[in-house]
Design a protein around this motif. Structure first.
Motif, PDB file in Angstrom:
ATOM      1  N   GLU A  35       0.802  -1.223   0.000  1.00 48.67           N
ATOM      2  CA  GLU A  35       0.000   0.000   0.000  1.00 48.67           C
ATOM      3  C   GLU A  35       0.838   1.279   0.000  1.00 48.67           C
ATOM      4  O   GLU A  35       0.503   2.249  -0.653  1.00 48.67           O
ATOM      5  CB  GLU A  35      -0.927  -0.015   1.217  1.00 48.67           C
ATOM      6  CG  GLU A  35      -2.093   0.915   1.093  1.00 48.67           C
ATOM      7  CD  GLU A  35      -3.108   0.691   2.205  1.00 48.67           C
ATOM      8  OE1 GLU A  35      -3.490   1.688   2.832  1.00 48.67           O
ATOM      9  OE2 GLU A  35      -3.492  -0.465   2.432  1.00 48.67           O
TER      10      GLU A  35
ATOM     11  N   LYS B 271      -0.512  -0.482  -9.785  1.00 49.73           N
ATOM     12  CA  LYS B 271      -1.107  -0.262  -8.464  1.00 49.73           C
ATOM     13  C   LYS B 271      -2.623  -0.186  -8.591  1.00 49.73           C
ATOM     14  O   LYS B 271      -3.160   0.558  -9.401  1.00 49.73           O
ATOM     15  CB  LYS B 271      -0.573   1.014  -7.829  1.00 49.73           C
ATOM     16  CG  LYS B 271      -1.014   1.154  -6.379  1.00 49.73           C
ATOM     17  CD  LYS B 271      -0.224   2.191  -5.633  1.00 49.73           C
ATOM     18  CE  LYS B 271      -0.533   2.113  -4.149  1.00 49.73           C
ATOM     19  NZ  LYS B 271       0.341   2.944  -3.350  1.00 49.73           N
TER      20      LYS B 271
ATOM     21  N   GLY C  18      -4.581  -0.864  -2.942  1.00 50.30           N
ATOM     22  CA  GLY C  18      -3.213  -0.808  -2.444  1.00 50.30           C
ATOM     23  C   GLY C  18      -2.328  -1.946  -2.926  1.00 50.30           C
ATOM     24  O   GLY C  18      -1.118  -1.915  -2.723  1.00 50.30           O
TER      25      GLY C  18
END
Length: 99
Positions: free
Chosen positions: A23, A47, A51
């Motif tokens: 994250e 991404k 996260g």
């Protein structure tokens, strides 16, 4: 961390999906024998909103690859690797993917 393998019936490849919970990370890539240990655009994981970083590679069936993740410049092994193998060049163990 997780690895999902999907074997294709029409081609001699396996789609391998790498998922890395990171994250706070800015960049995550998967490097190994399959890409000469080079972090580049094709090895970068994307991404997700939750996260996690995620990406899929098509790799040849019936092959074995040593690999690691690079998380913000740090090399990290996959906790769910098929096995681990000592690498003198790295001075440590690498995760191993068996297809």
């Amino acid at each position: 961390m997780a690895i999902a393998k999907q074997y294709l019936k029409t081609k001699p490849v396996c789609k391998v999906t790498f998922t890395v919970p990171a994250e706070d990370a800015k960049k995550v890539a998967v490097v190994g024998d399959f890409n000469n240990w080079k972090a580049n655009k094709s090895s970068a994981l994307k991404k997700l909103k939750n996260g996690n970083f995620k990406g899929t590679l098509e790799l040849p069936k019936e092959s074995t690859f040593e690999f690691k993740y690079i998380i913000d410049g740090n090399y990290v092994n996959e906790a769910e690797a098929d096995r681990y193998q000592w690498n003198d060049f790295a001075g440590g163990e690498n995760a191993v993917l068996e297809l």
